[in-house]
Design a protein around this motif. Sequence first.
Motif, mmCIF file in Angstrom:
data_model
loop_
_atom_site.group_PDB
_atom_site.id
_atom_site.type_symbol
_atom_site.label_atom_id
_atom_site.label_comp_id
_atom_site.label_asym_id
_atom_site.label_seq_id
_atom_site.Cartn_x
_atom_site.Cartn_y
_atom_site.Cartn_z
ATOM 1 N N GLU A 184 57.775 20.082 40.825
ATOM 2 C CA GLU A 184 57.610 19.266 39.609
ATOM 3 C C GLU A 184 57.527 20.113 38.342
ATOM 4 N N VAL A 223 62.725 21.263 48.830
ATOM 5 C CA VAL A 223 61.796 20.157 48.574
ATOM 6 C C VAL A 223 62.464 19.148 47.655
ATOM 7 N N VAL A 268 50.924 15.415 38.788
ATOM 8 C CA VAL A 268 50.994 16.078 40.094
ATOM 9 C C VAL A 268 50.568 17.538 39.966
ATOM 10 N N TYR A 318 57.208 10.255 46.300
ATOM 11 C CA TYR A 318 57.595 10.625 47.665
ATOM 12 C C TYR A 318 58.060 12.081 47.725
ATOM 13 N N VAL A 319 57.860 12.696 48.919
ATOM 14 C CA VAL A 319 58.184 14.112 49.106
ATOM 15 C C VAL A 319 58.937 14.296 50.436
ATOM 16 N N VAL A 347 61.341 15.721 45.500
ATOM 17 C CA VAL A 347 60.187 14.953 45.024
ATOM 18 C C VAL A 347 60.671 13.880 44.063
ATOM 19 N N ALA A 358 55.054 19.911 46.294
ATOM 20 C CA ALA A 358 55.454 18.909 45.306
ATOM 21 C C ALA A 358 55.188 19.402 43.890
#
Length: 610
Positions: free
Chosen positions: A379, A424, A390, A452-453, A426, A375
């Motif tokens: 990000e 991924v 995060v 959420y991931v 996120v 994540a």
Amino acid sequence: MKRPAGPVDAAVTTRLTGHMDAGTDRGSRAGRLLRQYPLVALTSLMILATVLLPQFGLEEPVRLLASVYAAAVVLVRSVSMIRTLRKGRWGIDLLALMAVASTVAVGEYLAALVVILMLASGEGLEDFAHGRAVRELRSLLDRAPRFAHREMAGPVLDDVPVDAVVRGDVLVVRPSELVPVDGELLSDSATLDESSLTGESLPVERHRGELLLSGSVNGEAAIRMRATATAADSQYSRIIALVEEASASRAPVVRLADRYAVPFTVLALAMAGTAWLLSGDPVRFAQVLVVATPCPLLIAAPVAFLAGTSQAARKGIIIKNTSTLEQLARARTAVFDKTGTLTSGRPVLDRVELASGPGQGNGEGSAAGRLLQLAASAEQFSSHVLASSVIEAAAARNLRLLPVAQATEHATQGVEAVCGGERVVVGKAGLVGAAASGFRAAALQSGQLAVYVAVNGAYAGALIMKDPLRADAMDTLATLHRLGIRHTMLLTGDAHATAAHIAREAGIRHVKAECLPADKVSEVAAIAERPVLMVGDGVNDAPVLAAADVGVAMGAKGATAASESADVVVMLDDLSKVALAVAIGKRTLAVALTSIWTGIGASIALMAVA
């Protein structure tokens, strides 16, 4: 023929210029002091003249000049004294002026000048220690939106003064700009920081058709809005008006020495009259009044308060008003804002919730650690306000960020990226739920928010964020209780459930939540246990800080509006400084009272001798 200036000449010139500049600076400082405290300067010159000039045979002109000067001071000061007496307020200045008048009447002009110097010096010290900003609203007004980007024909934007915006205008708010006026959101969605207005620490999501408040900060994507109010009718202007009203309505604090003025003045006049009556000499009346003008009441108490403000400044606490020290010492109720005051005001990772159930550990080898690592890596390419939180959470757990092959951001929703060979996603529930199988919403408590991931098309889990209670909050409240503050309250614009949760953690029993700035002012005004100490930061706290008996602003990260309207500004991001300010106030008041009673006792003894 002039020779060129060499290095030595240049050095000499530099030193001479430096000396001239220093002299000019000293001269300008002296000029400012003379303009700021003219009575102290003129009285000092008069005393010097009365000591030196008689040695040159000018005793009679000096006596006449000093007497006329002292009489003029009494006359001018008596005008303001009469106004004060008409309002029912007596001050120790009355006794000082009576002493000056009586000494002039019997020809003791030097004694008159000494009393005037004590009176002027005490007032000068109070003014010097006061430190109050002349324009309290300067920073608040400076921060107010000044221009708006108004849409014209086509894609053209016209920058107009915010006062020129009328209802119905379509405006564009660029990333990180303030919303200029209240309005309706025309874009599909927007992420806004409303913490300085409402106290809500977490980012607020607005959707098409919802209301935007002026003074809130736009996120990382430009948005369109339609003005529904003019600048004068918008939220930010209403807050400014509240600050002005609260500042004007707060009653002035009576000087500490003035509280003992009435009985002491009556006693001094009685003893002076008795001395005159028994001796038949009017000089005795003047002598008693001169020694009845106690130096500790005119000078020692202001010096004590000046020392208190200086000590506080060394500890990173700016106390703008000497009378605030007394209010701090006598405070009985402490009211706290939540966001940025009892809490840090910045979301942090609370826990990692895995789709497969509870995980063990947060290290790189654990499932929770792997989820956080992926994540945080994604990000890096997100402009969302929670992205930095995060990434910081991953860094705190020593998780290295993975290389990213490609990344796509969905404005205000989240980011998709290929990190370490895995795809991924996120972000918000809508984005992750649409991109992953097995998605389910996280079970959130009050004050929490989920990021959420999804990994490779499957829901992997959520990062649960929260704005935690400061580590020093409980100790600060315990210290305030030991210092005599028995009543505490949490006053916030945040949701009631979130406020109640923080209050329970901090040990605060009284909670008022979902308050607008005007509601906060009303709540503080209704508190019976006074003086009231209000601690907060942010624009929304500025009115209530101005209305409280003592407003304390956490100024290290808070809005300058709160700092300008408060009586005390904590320059460090340290809540324990609030308790330290109260402790300094109590010590300062004890020293000042000791000085006052010592002065009264010594004056009574000297009056008996006189």
